[in-house]
Design an enzyme around this catalytic site. Structure first.
Site, PDB file in Angstrom:
ATOM      1  N   LYS A 135      13.156 -33.690 174.186  1.00 40.11           N
ATOM      2  CA  LYS A 135      13.783 -32.578 173.465  1.00 40.11           C
ATOM      3  C   LYS A 135      14.241 -32.931 172.051  1.00 40.11           C
ATOM      4  O   LYS A 135      14.724 -34.010 171.787  1.00 40.11           O
ATOM      5  CB  LYS A 135      15.015 -32.087 174.243  1.00 40.11           C
ATOM      6  CG  LYS A 135      14.693 -31.382 175.545  1.00 40.11           C
ATOM      7  CD  LYS A 135      14.089 -30.000 175.350  1.00 40.11           C
ATOM      8  CE  LYS A 135      15.096 -28.982 174.915  1.00 40.11           C
ATOM      9  NZ  LYS A 135      15.829 -28.343 175.989  1.00 40.11           N
TER      10      LYS A 135
ATOM     11  N   HIS B 120       7.885  -6.608 164.253  1.00 44.51           N
ATOM     12  CA  HIS B 120       8.147  -6.597 165.710  1.00 44.51           C
ATOM     13  C   HIS B 120       7.927  -7.979 166.324  1.00 44.51           C
ATOM     14  O   HIS B 120       7.634  -8.088 167.509  1.00 44.51           O
ATOM     15  CB  HIS B 120       7.247  -5.582 166.436  1.00 44.51           C
ATOM     16  CG  HIS B 120       7.193  -4.249 165.788  1.00 44.51           C
ATOM     17  ND1 HIS B 120       8.013  -3.206 166.134  1.00 44.51           N
ATOM     18  CD2 HIS B 120       6.422  -3.783 164.767  1.00 44.51           C
ATOM     19  CE1 HIS B 120       7.747  -2.142 165.369  1.00 44.51           C
ATOM     20  NE2 HIS B 120       6.792  -2.479 164.538  1.00 44.51           N
TER      21      HIS B 120
ATOM     22  N   GLU C  70      21.228 -23.320 165.501  1.00 41.51           N
ATOM     23  CA  GLU C  70      21.831 -22.433 166.505  1.00 41.51           C
ATOM     24  C   GLU C  70      23.290 -22.114 166.170  1.00 41.51           C
ATOM     25  O   GLU C  70      23.756 -20.989 166.340  1.00 41.51           O
ATOM     26  CB  GLU C  70      21.756 -23.088 167.893  1.00 41.51           C
ATOM     27  CG  GLU C  70      20.347 -23.239 168.425  1.00 41.51           C
ATOM     28  CD  GLU C  70      20.325 -24.135 169.663  1.00 41.51           C
ATOM     29  OE1 GLU C  70      20.131 -25.357 169.494  1.00 41.51           O
ATOM     30  OE2 GLU C  70      20.514 -23.623 170.768  1.00 41.51           O
TER      31      GLU C  70
END
Ligand code: ARG
Length: 482
Positions: free
Chosen positions: A284, A157, A291
């Site tokens: 960043k 989970h 992705e």
């Protein structure tokens, strides 16, 4: 002008829109190698069976070799008026060798031709994809061996569940990829029958030898039913299904890379080679490659869906609908190949932050199950009761705002005085993973054994399990690089 390949009974040429919707040369030119190989096999067989003279065969084969060279060299001009790769090649052949070119199409049709070409193409793609999967598996196995003793949180989970080893986690993907390769190769076996010689749909009156062309093209045997042969696209559907499952696995792995490389997790650092910066936020490091791999399943599964819908309800045998099989398939196979390459690059370059993973593994009372198991094993408490007692121990640690390791023996005894100091042994994450030696479990020794098994399988050479380094906690830096 009517089409010179089939325009005998046509008075005029096609409408411009008709040409646009009908032509496939824009995408099926990719099949030129397979198309020419198929034609060479066919011409060879026609001469062998006396349907074509040796002289015609020789000029056809020599002409096709030149066409191949032109296409490979980039000097070939593809024509949309000639619809597809089959007619583009044949028309150029005619320009080169004259009338003999017209004899090549004896005892075949574009229907068996395109099925043959596409099968050959898909077969090559399967071989490339399987080789790429093997490369990725091997790099994961090598990583797993290095990280056999690296402890990370195991999740269910996405909640901290029990500690596992990073090597074990990586080997989970090796297993998935092993099944992916198996699925592709299984489909390859069913694919490997030659449609060539099925002609338009009914076979041919010429005394052809389909066994001969099948053999020359590396097929196991000719297809047994001409109607099925020209209308079957199972081979690409199966490949796309296998590709979709593989892309789903890569998507899950990519998602983990995204999570692991976030500042909040900080389990791994992805290399500069597979990340990008932001034009506005200087801090960043975006995991773009991961992705995009995560997303590629969309178009790959899309191709499978698209082709299944195209095929459903088609009457036997060939229908032009089936020309819609190629673009999506090419796109999907390219996407999977690129994803595998990107994943292999990322796995090779990622730097694990071992201390960070260990700290995270120890958080959230992750060895609570080990306490319950200890109570069962050492003082013979039924598991359900042990689970209850452990719950009270966790509550106490929570109340004292410490980890399970921070509880004293008095603390334990205040919950159940049958507990003794041996309990401390099982509280560390190291003890937890080391104890999970059941077959397929996460213990470092198991990881090394499984890594050796995979290495032997992937390299074809026997590999012995590496021995444990008895890596000391904190003694290993943070993955070395930064
Ligand atoms: N370009 C066609 C395809 O990709 C080749 C077969 C065409 N056959 C025909 N009878 N029009 O499916």
């Amino acid at each position: 002008m009517s089409n010179k390949m089939w325009g005998g009974r046509f008075a005029s040429g096609p409408d411009a829109i008709m040409e646009e919707i009908n032509a496939s040369i824009g995408f099926d030119q990719r099949l030129f190698r397979q198309d020419i190989a198929g034609s060479i096999a066919h011409a060879t067989m026609l001469a062998e069976t006396g349907i074509l003279t040796q002289q015609d065969r020789d000029s056809i084969i020599a002409g096709l070799a030149e066409v191949l060279e032109e296409i490979e060299g980039g000097s070939f001009t593809f024509s949309r008026a000639l619809e597809d790769i089959h007619m583009n090649v044949e028309s150029r052949l005619r320009e080169k060798i004259g009338d003999a070119a017209g004899r090549l199409h004896t005892a075949r049709s574009r229907n068996d031709q395109v099925a043959t070409d596409f099968k050959l193409y898909v077969r090559d793609s399967i071989d490339t994809l399987v080789a790429q999967i093997r490369t990725l598996q091997l790099s994961l196995v090598n990583r797993a061996e290095q990280e056999a003793e690296t402890i990370m949180p195991g999740f269910t989970h996405l909640q901290n569940a029990q500690p596992v080893t990073f090597g074990h986690h990586l080997l989970a993907y090796v297993e998935m990829l092993g099944r992916d390769a198996g699925r592709l190769l299984d489909g390859r076996k069913r694919l490997n029958e030659s449609p060539l010689g099925s002609a338009a749909l009914a076979g041919t009156p010429y005394p052809i030898d389909r066994q001969m062309t099948a053999e020359q093209l590396g097929f196991d045997r000719p297809t047994a039913n001409s109607l099925d042969a020209v209308s079957d696209r199972d081979f690409i559907l199966e490949t796309l299904a296998a590709a979709s499952i593989c892309a789903m696995h890569l998507s899950r792995f990519a998602e983990e890379m995204v999570i692991w490389s976030s500042a909040q997790f900080g389990f791994v650092r992805l290399s500069d080679k597979f990340t990008t910066g932001s034009s506005i936020m200087p801090q960043k490091r975006n995991p773009d490659a991961a992705e995009l791999v995560r997303a590629k399943i969309g178009r790959i599964l899309g191709a499978l869906t698209s082709l299944l819908v195209v095929m459903k309800g088609l009457p036997l045998a060939y229908s032009k609908d089936m020309q819609e099989d190629k673009e999506v398939a090419f796109d999907a196979l390219d996407a999977l190949s690129l994803s595998l390459a990107a994943m292999t690059g990322m796995v090779g370059d990622m730097v694990p932050h071992r201390e960070r993973m260990r700290a995270s593994a120890a958080a959230g009372f992750s060895t609570a199950t080990d306490i319950a198991d200890w109570l069962v094993r050492e003082i013979n408490i039924p598991f359900r009761d042990a689970h209850h007692i452990t719950g009270q121990i966790v509550a106490l640690a929570e109340q004292k705002n410490c980890g399970l390791e921070g509880l004293t023996i008095e603390d334990f005894k205040s919950i159940d005085d049958r507990i003794d100091s041996r309990i401390h042994k099982v509280l560390t994450v190291e003890a937890s993973v080391a104890s999970r030696q059941s077959y397929g479990g996460t213990a470092p020794a198991n990881v090394l054994a499984q890594a050796a098994r995979w290495k032997s399988e992937l390299t074809g050479e026997p590999h012995e399990p590496r021995s444990l380094t008895k890596r000391k906690r904190g003694g290993h830096g943070d993955g070395g690089v930064e």
